[in-house]
Write a protein that holds these residues in place. Sequence first.
Motif, short mmCIF file in Angstrom:
data_model
loop_
_atom_site.label_atom_id
_atom_site.label_comp_id
_atom_site.label_asym_id
_atom_site.label_seq_id
_atom_site.Cartn_x
_atom_site.Cartn_y
_atom_site.Cartn_z
N TYR A 135 0.84 -1.19 0.00
CA TYR A 135 0.00 0.00 0.00
C TYR A 135 0.88 1.25 0.00
CZ TYR A 135 -3.55 -3.37 1.37
OH TYR A 135 -4.38 -4.46 1.41
N TYR A 183 -9.02 7.14 2.70
CA TYR A 183 -8.83 6.80 1.30
C TYR A 183 -9.59 7.85 0.50
CZ TYR A 183 -8.50 4.13 -3.04
OH TYR A 183 -8.21 3.74 -4.33
N LYS A 205 -6.32 7.39 -3.42
CA LYS A 205 -5.08 7.26 -2.66
C LYS A 205 -5.36 7.08 -1.17
CE LYS A 205 -2.01 10.10 -5.56
NZ LYS A 205 -1.09 11.27 -5.54
N TYR A 206 -4.44 6.35 -0.52
CA TYR A 206 -4.46 6.31 0.94
C TYR A 206 -3.71 7.55 1.42
CZ TYR A 206 -6.06 1.47 0.78
OH TYR A 206 -6.80 0.33 0.56
N TRP A 217 -7.54 -1.84 5.56
CA TRP A 217 -7.18 -1.22 4.28
C TRP A 217 -8.29 -1.42 3.24
CZ3 TRP A 217 -2.70 1.58 4.00
CH2 TRP A 217 -1.75 1.37 5.00
N LYS A 242 -11.10 1.44 1.43
CA LYS A 242 -11.25 1.57 -0.03
C LYS A 242 -12.65 1.22 -0.48
CE LYS A 242 -8.85 0.35 -4.30
NZ LYS A 242 -7.72 -0.43 -4.87
N ASP A 299 -15.70 10.69 3.40
CA ASP A 299 -14.91 9.49 3.61
C ASP A 299 -15.01 8.91 5.03
OD1 ASP A 299 -12.71 9.84 1.14
OD2 ASP A 299 -13.57 11.67 1.93
#
Length: 225
Positions: free
Chosen positions: A12, A28, A32-33, A58, A62, A220
Motif C-alpha cells: 500500500y 482513502y 489514494k491512501y 485497508w 477503499k 470518507d
Amino acid sequence: MEIEIKNGHKTYLVEVRQKKMKSMTLRYREGKYRLSAPMQLSVSDIQTWLKSLDETVWQRLKRNVKVKQGRDFVYIFGQRYDICHRPLGIKKVSLKKEQLYIYATLPEQCLEDYLRETLTSYIFERLQYFYRQGYCQILPEFKLAKLKSCYGECFYKKKLLKFSSFLIHEPQQVIDSIIIHELAHLLYPNHSKDFYTWVYAHDDLYQTSMQYLKKGGAGDDSVNE
C-alpha cells in the motif's frame, strides 16, 4: 512524503502529511491512501502504526469510501440529492424531496454557483444571529474559498473569516460549530484553554461536530490511531 507499507502479499502506498494534531488519521481519498500525522512523529513511528493495521482495515477504507459530490448526486447540508438535468436553457436549480433539478444548459457551473450562493446565504444569516446573541462585538466579513486542509480560518487583525466552500456538504449544526470556532478566534487567536472554554460555553454540540468531521463528515470513512 509517500511511504510503502507491505501487508502480506500486498503493498500500500500512503501519502503522509504532518501537521499540528494529536493523533494519526488514515483515509482513502481520490484513489489514494492519505495519512495525517502529528509533526513530532518520526517516519519509523508512522510506519509502525501503519504496519499494525489489519488488511481488512485497508480494504474497508477503499470499499466504503464515500464522496460528497459526483456527476449524479450531491450532498447538501448533510443530505444526499440525486441530480436530474433538464436542459431548458435557464439558470435555475430546485430541490424536490431527494432530487435536485438543474435546468441550465451547463449544469456543472450552475450547480457550483448554486452551492456557493446557498452556503454564503446560510453563513451570512448565522453570523447575524450569533452577533445578535452577543457572540461577537462586531459583525465580521467573511469569504468562501476551496480550502482543503481546514474548514475555516480567522484573520483576527482584519476581522475577516474564511470558510471552506466544501462546508455546503455538511449538516447545518456542523457548519454552526465551525462558525463558532472561527468567531472564538476573534477573541483568542490560538487554541488555548480559554479558547476552548469559550467555544464549549457557546456550542453544546461542538465535540459531536468535531468527531463527525474527524470521521470524514458527509464523505470518507477514516481510521484513527
